[in-house]
Design an enzyme around this catalytic site. Structure first.
Site, PDB file in Angstrom:
ATOM      1  N   GLU A 152      -1.434  17.843 -14.607  1.00 54.28           N
ATOM      2  CA  GLU A 152      -1.898  16.996 -15.553  1.00 54.28           C
ATOM      3  C   GLU A 152      -0.683  15.917 -15.987  1.00 54.28           C
ATOM      4  O   GLU A 152      -0.008  16.348 -16.569  1.00 54.28           O
ATOM      5  CB  GLU A 152      -2.567  17.447 -16.663  1.00 54.28           C
ATOM      6  CG  GLU A 152      -3.067  16.498 -17.606  1.00 54.28           C
ATOM      7  CD  GLU A 152      -3.513  16.947 -19.008  1.00 54.28           C
ATOM      8  OE1 GLU A 152      -3.504  16.257 -19.780  1.00 54.28           O
ATOM      9  OE2 GLU A 152      -3.734  18.147 -19.139  1.00 54.28           O
ATOM     10  N   ARG A 161       1.048   9.384 -21.666  1.00 51.57           N
ATOM     11  CA  ARG A 161       1.842   9.033 -22.870  1.00 51.57           C
ATOM     12  C   ARG A 161       3.118   8.325 -22.874  1.00 51.57           C
ATOM     13  O   ARG A 161       3.447   7.966 -23.698  1.00 51.57           O
ATOM     14  CB  ARG A 161       2.122  10.315 -23.495  1.00 51.57           C
ATOM     15  CG  ARG A 161       0.992  11.302 -23.775  1.00 51.57           C
ATOM     16  CD  ARG A 161       1.504  12.612 -24.217  1.00 51.57           C
ATOM     17  NE  ARG A 161       0.371  13.863 -24.348  1.00 51.57           N
ATOM     18  CZ  ARG A 161       0.466  15.025 -24.410  1.00 51.57           C
ATOM     19  NH1 ARG A 161       1.693  15.348 -24.754  1.00 51.57           N
ATOM     20  NH2 ARG A 161      -0.714  15.952 -24.676  1.00 51.57           N
ATOM     21  N   LYS A 164     -11.929  20.997 -22.711  1.00 52.69           N
ATOM     22  CA  LYS A 164     -10.743  21.455 -23.198  1.00 52.69           C
ATOM     23  C   LYS A 164     -10.659  21.354 -24.715  1.00 52.69           C
ATOM     24  O   LYS A 164     -11.253  20.406 -25.615  1.00 52.69           O
ATOM     25  CB  LYS A 164      -9.743  20.182 -22.793  1.00 52.69           C
ATOM     26  CG  LYS A 164      -8.272  20.259 -23.584  1.00 52.69           C
ATOM     27  CD  LYS A 164      -7.153  19.435 -23.087  1.00 52.69           C
ATOM     28  CE  LYS A 164      -7.400  18.023 -23.956  1.00 52.69           C
ATOM     29  NZ  LYS A 164      -5.849  17.381 -23.800  1.00 52.69           N
TER      30      LYS A 164
END
Length: 211
Positions: free
Chosen positions: A44, A48, A132
């Site tokens: 993943e 960011r 998640k």
């Protein structure tokens, strides 16, 4: 295509999905190769940092054994951009109607974030049963997952947030946990120094968490 099935298949490839933030694009390929060498193939790469999409594209094109997805999806327009860069799945910290619509229009299978039982139920009503739990430890951790397992037993989770080498095995032992997410496989000092052997060793240990 059954996106729910596809997401579950990805969640079961490796016990840990590393959450990767690329601060220097030059690190993307050797980092991905080091993780794959240790048996961690599902990656993943988060948005960011400004290098997120470029890192996804590089890994998708040049690390064929990696299964690269995009993390920290928070805006609808990010879905198509990540898909076009080569991401084959997406992860979001939460779920909104706009994100649901973007996931469907982009065709990108999504692992959305939830924190409460009500959010789990809302996600399930929207067609998501692979979720998640984020942030997992502040949300209640193992106790929360055990509590949810009764009334919402058809939901499988990837707990992320506060998961570490010390507690990952406890989470993975739960019947409603398919994998965990975490950043401990990519410590910033090892990435900065190019200590890829250390990262491969961490990945190898993580791969052994699921017997």
């Amino acid at each position: 295509m059954n996106k729910e099935r596809d997401i579950l298949e990805l969640m079961l490839v490796s016990p840990v999905i590393p959450v990767i933030a690329i601060d220097d694009l030059a690190h993307a390929l050797p980092l991905a190769r080091a993780l794959v060498a240790g048996g961690i193939r599902v990656l993943e790469v988060t948005l960011r940092t400004v290098h997120g999409l470029a890192a996804i594209r590089a890994i998708a094109e040049q690390v064929p054994d990696a299964i690269v997805g995009v993390g920290t999806l928070t805006h609808p327009d990010e879905f198509a951009a990540a898909r076009d860069a080569g991401a084959v799945f997406g992860v979001s910290p939460g779920l909104t109607p706009a994100l649901i619509a973007a996931a469907r229009s982009s065709g990108l299978p999504l692992l959305p974030g939830v924190m409460t039982p009500s959010e789990v139920m809302s996600a399930r009503e929207a067609g998501f049963r692979r979720l998640k739990l984020f942030p997992a430890v502040p949300a209640g951790g193992i106790g929360m997952l055990n509590g949810i397992a009764g009334p919402l037993g058809d939901v499988m989770f990837c707990p992320t947030g506060g998961i570490s080498q010390d507690n990952a095995a406890q989470f993975l032992a739960l019947k409603n946990v398919a994998c965990v997410g975490g950043s401990w496989l990519t410590p910033s000092d090892a990435v900065r120094s190019g200590d890829w052997k250390r990262i491969t060793a961490l990945a190898t240990a993580a791969s052994a968490l699921r017997k």
